[in-house]
Design a protein around this motif. Structure first.
Motif, PDB file in Angstrom:
ATOM      1  N   SER A  98       0.921  -1.134   0.225  1.00 39.52           N
ATOM      2  CA  SER A  98      -0.040   0.091  -0.095  1.00 39.52           C
ATOM      3  C   SER A  98       1.156   1.296   0.192  1.00 39.52           C
ATOM      4  CB  SER A  98      -0.928   0.067   1.038  1.00 39.52           C
ATOM      5  OG  SER A  98      -1.771   1.112   1.326  1.00 39.52           O
ATOM      6  N   GLY A  99       0.434   2.205  -0.765  1.00 38.35           N
ATOM      7  CA  GLY A  99       1.254   3.379  -0.911  1.00 38.35           C
ATOM      8  C   GLY A  99       2.214   3.596  -2.065  1.00 38.35           C
ATOM      9  N   GLN A 100       2.406   2.416  -2.548  1.00 41.67           N
ATOM     10  CA  GLN A 100       3.166   2.349  -3.928  1.00 41.67           C
ATOM     11  C   GLN A 100       2.358   3.083  -4.795  1.00 41.67           C
ATOM     12  OE1 GLN A 100       4.600  -1.611  -4.244  1.00 41.67           O
ATOM     13  NE2 GLN A 100       6.222  -1.512  -2.661  1.00 41.67           N
ATOM     14  N   ALA A 101       2.987   3.652  -5.859  1.00 41.23           N
ATOM     15  CA  ALA A 101       2.189   4.149  -7.069  1.00 41.23           C
ATOM     16  C   ALA A 101       3.411   4.636  -7.922  1.00 41.23           C
ATOM     17  CB  ALA A 101       1.268   5.263  -6.754  1.00 41.23           C
ATOM     18  N   CYS A 102       3.021   4.888  -9.238  1.00 37.10           N
ATOM     19  CA  CYS A 102       3.993   5.422 -10.120  1.00 37.10           C
ATOM     20  C   CYS A 102       4.577   6.805  -9.769  1.00 37.10           C
ATOM     21  CB  CYS A 102       3.418   5.451 -11.370  1.00 37.10           C
ATOM     22  SG  CYS A 102       2.729   3.996 -12.329  1.00 37.10           S
ATOM     23  N   ASN A 103       3.770   7.580  -9.133  1.00 37.96           N
ATOM     24  CA  ASN A 103       4.343   8.928  -8.924  1.00 37.96           C
ATOM     25  C   ASN A 103       5.497   9.016  -7.800  1.00 37.96           C
ATOM     26  OD1 ASN A 103       2.857   8.416  -6.593  1.00 37.96           O
ATOM     27  ND2 ASN A 103       1.555   9.983  -6.862  1.00 37.96           N
ATOM     28  N   ASN A 104       5.528   7.798  -7.159  1.00 37.77           N
ATOM     29  CA  ASN A 104       6.668   7.606  -6.166  1.00 37.77           C
ATOM     30  C   ASN A 104       7.598   6.422  -6.505  1.00 37.77           C
ATOM     31  OD1 ASN A 104       5.631   5.137  -4.850  1.00 37.77           O
ATOM     32  ND2 ASN A 104       4.154   6.598  -3.545  1.00 37.77           N
ATOM     33  N   CYS A 105       7.528   5.991  -7.853  1.00 38.21           N
ATOM     34  CA  CYS A 105       8.569   4.925  -8.455  1.00 38.21           C
ATOM     35  C   CYS A 105       9.879   5.657  -9.109  1.00 38.21           C
ATOM     36  CB  CYS A 105       7.615   4.230  -9.667  1.00 38.21           C
ATOM     37  SG  CYS A 105       8.706   3.098 -10.496  1.00 38.21           S
ATOM     38  N   GLN A 106      10.779   4.857  -9.006  1.00 44.76           N
ATOM     39  CA  GLN A 106      11.958   5.697  -9.617  1.00 44.76           C
ATOM     40  C   GLN A 106      12.082   5.781 -10.976  1.00 44.76           C
ATOM     41  OE1 GLN A 106      14.718   6.438  -7.525  1.00 44.76           O
ATOM     42  NE2 GLN A 106      15.718   7.455  -8.928  1.00 44.76           N
ATOM     43  N   LEU A 107      11.267   4.856 -11.744  1.00 46.96           N
ATOM     44  CA  LEU A 107      11.128   4.904 -13.212  1.00 46.96           C
ATOM     45  C   LEU A 107      10.211   5.873 -13.774  1.00 46.96           C
ATOM     46  CD1 LEU A 107      11.283   1.122 -13.910  1.00 46.96           C
ATOM     47  CD2 LEU A 107      13.294   2.831 -13.748  1.00 46.96           C
ATOM     48  N   TYR A 108       9.173   6.720 -12.903  1.00 46.40           N
ATOM     49  CA  TYR A 108       8.331   7.391 -13.377  1.00 46.40           C
ATOM     50  C   TYR A 108       9.148   8.855 -13.759  1.00 46.40           C
ATOM     51  CZ  TYR A 108       4.011  10.278 -13.473  1.00 46.40           C
ATOM     52  OH  TYR A 108       3.014  11.249 -13.874  1.00 46.40           O
ATOM     53  N   GLY A 109       8.449   9.234 -15.093  1.00 50.64           N
ATOM     54  CA  GLY A 109       9.255  10.549 -15.746  1.00 50.64           C
ATOM     55  C   GLY A 109       8.248  11.598 -15.741  1.00 50.64           C
TER      56      GLY A 109
END
Ligand code: SF4
Length: 140
Positions: A98-109
């Motif tokens: 829970s809490g993981q999402a693209c906006n806090n992913c290293q790969l999100y640009g």
């Protein structure tokens, strides 16, 4: 003294070549080599401007917003991508938290935008609220 007869006698033997060469204007003069004639002036430049070379157009992706990744896309399905992380298949993807999402992913640009590029889906955009099994927590 050379008589006229004597002159006529020796002229064909010894003198014809020398005589002809002495009279020839093609004999090079002694001394430094002649300088070449100046080259003709360059052709006049046309007053009409040449058309500019075609410049490559920017990639289509840069011209407008990226197409969103479709969850039904085979690549998206294999990675378990969903546009809303809350709908991720936690049973299938045990790494989801829970809490993981693209906006806090290293790969999100996409920065703070609602959607942005992800290298796993080249040329397309993922939702900032999305998630996939390749998630990597952003650091720094
Ligand atoms: Fe989102 Fe990261 Fe998966 Fe890309 S790798 S889809 S940014 S969770």
């Amino acid at each position: 003294m050379t008589t006229r007869r004597r002159f006529i006698e020796i002229l064909p033997i010894a003198g014809s070549a020398a005589w002809l060469s002495a009279c020839s204007k093609e004999t090079p003069a002694p001394g430094p080599a002649p300088t070449p004639a100046p080259s003709p002036s360059p052709a006049p430049v046309s007053a009409t401007p040449m058309p500019a070379a075609a410049t490559p157009s920017p990639p289509a992706a840069a011209a407008g917003p990226l197409t969103m990744v479709d969850e039904k896309d085979p690549a998206a399905q294999s990675l378990g991508y969903v546009s809303d992380a809350k709908r991720s298949d936690a049973a299938r993807f045990k790494n989801y938290a829970s809490g993981q999402a693209c906006n806090n992913c290293q790969l999100y640009g996409g920065g703070t935008a609602a959607s942005g590029p992800c290298p796993l889906f080249a040329g397309r955009a993922v939702a900032s609220s999305g998630w996939c099994s390749a998630y990597v927590k952003k650091t720094g």
